[in-house]
Design a protein around this motif. Sequence first.
Motif, PDB file in Angstrom:
ATOM      1  N   ASN A  24       0.832  -1.215   0.000  1.00 46.55           N
ATOM      2  CA  ASN A  24       0.000   0.000   0.000  1.00 46.55           C
ATOM      3  C   ASN A  24       0.860   1.256   0.000  1.00 46.55           C
ATOM      4  O   ASN A  24       0.466   2.291  -0.555  1.00 46.55           O
ATOM      5  N   HIS A  83      -1.800   6.642   2.143  1.00 47.80           N
ATOM      6  CA  HIS A  83      -2.035   5.409   2.896  1.00 47.80           C
ATOM      7  C   HIS A  83      -2.171   5.833   4.355  1.00 47.80           C
ATOM      8  O   HIS A  83      -1.228   6.343   4.949  1.00 47.80           O
ATOM      9  N   TYR A 103      -7.317   4.487   2.868  1.00 46.93           N
ATOM     10  CA  TYR A 103      -6.580   4.992   1.700  1.00 46.93           C
ATOM     11  C   TYR A 103      -7.371   6.167   1.138  1.00 46.93           C
ATOM     12  O   TYR A 103      -8.611   6.135   1.112  1.00 46.93           O
TER      13      TYR A 103
END
Length: 353
Positions: free
Chosen positions: A96, A251, A308
């Motif tokens: 991520n 993130h 996110y």
Amino acid sequence: MSESARRSQAYTAAGVDIEAGNRFIGRIKDMVKSTFTPGVAMDIGGFGGLFKPDISGMEAPMLVAGADGVGTKLKLAFQFDRHDTVGIDLVAMSVNDVLVQGAAPLFFLDYFATGKLESGVAEQVVAGVCEGCRRSDCALLGGETAEMPGFYPDGEYDLSGFAVGMVDTPRLVTGTSVTPGDVLIGLGSSGAHSNGYSLIRKLFDQSGLRPDQPFPGSDRTVAEVLIEPTKIYVRAVLALLQTIGIKGMVHVTGGGFYDNVPRVLPETTTARIEFGSWPILPVFDWLKTEGRLSWPEMLQIFNCGIGYILICSPENAEKAMELLDARDDVDAYRIGEITPREPASEQVEVVFP
């Protein structure tokens, strides 16, 4: 006794079982191979992992690397004796991160360290790592299993991981083009992910809850909610990037909204976030109540349901939401906008109803 067994006896007497380690590697080979992508140029067992990336169609390929661990969430895995999810967390935290700059993860390497190798536990951990790699279309290219007697308490281990991704330089997502009027789109989290677990463990220990009982406000058990693995956003975001221009991505990890969002914003801008524009998961209501925390404090520590964030122009926002809503692997919410920054103000303004 075989010659090889005799040779390893001295090390075994010191607490390191070489043969057990070799048997473990043999048992996980098929799991690891299940993650291999076309770029893998090796079999398992070499000193270094070989990967040949496909750079066709790229003007200027750039590698993006990230490293992370699972943190004290591992303590709950030990306490609940459940080890099949923390490997997913391990992969998620790194892939991520590299995704934020628009990079597609290429390969992953893991490090598993323990005082005494318990092959059943280690296999569960690696199974989770492999699942995380499959979810992110990322090859588990190699890793290290370290048996270190006396270094860790019995029954415990530590994990770290390293991801390498690639992006074409003209498509690098940096946040530098973010301007007032741009839209914030939040992607739902699966839970607390892998952050804030020192506090979570403290509150759990104080609560008197049992791992196998229903979690308050949920039809799942306490153990299932508290060690729910980190969501991996790779497929959804990369698919979106094929169609929509995204100016910045975040993130949401340790430090929550207040520390992570400013990392991709120009100094002259503020992210104005509308609290309540996304659903709050039961785990966050419980943490707020048990910890006697305010929502601003919660947003400083946890993702609070948004793992996110995408920042795009107003003209792209509607199309982005349409594409994300059509997917079954992610939930998307329009959570705010970029505004001009006032002098001496913070870069994140959360508006509460």
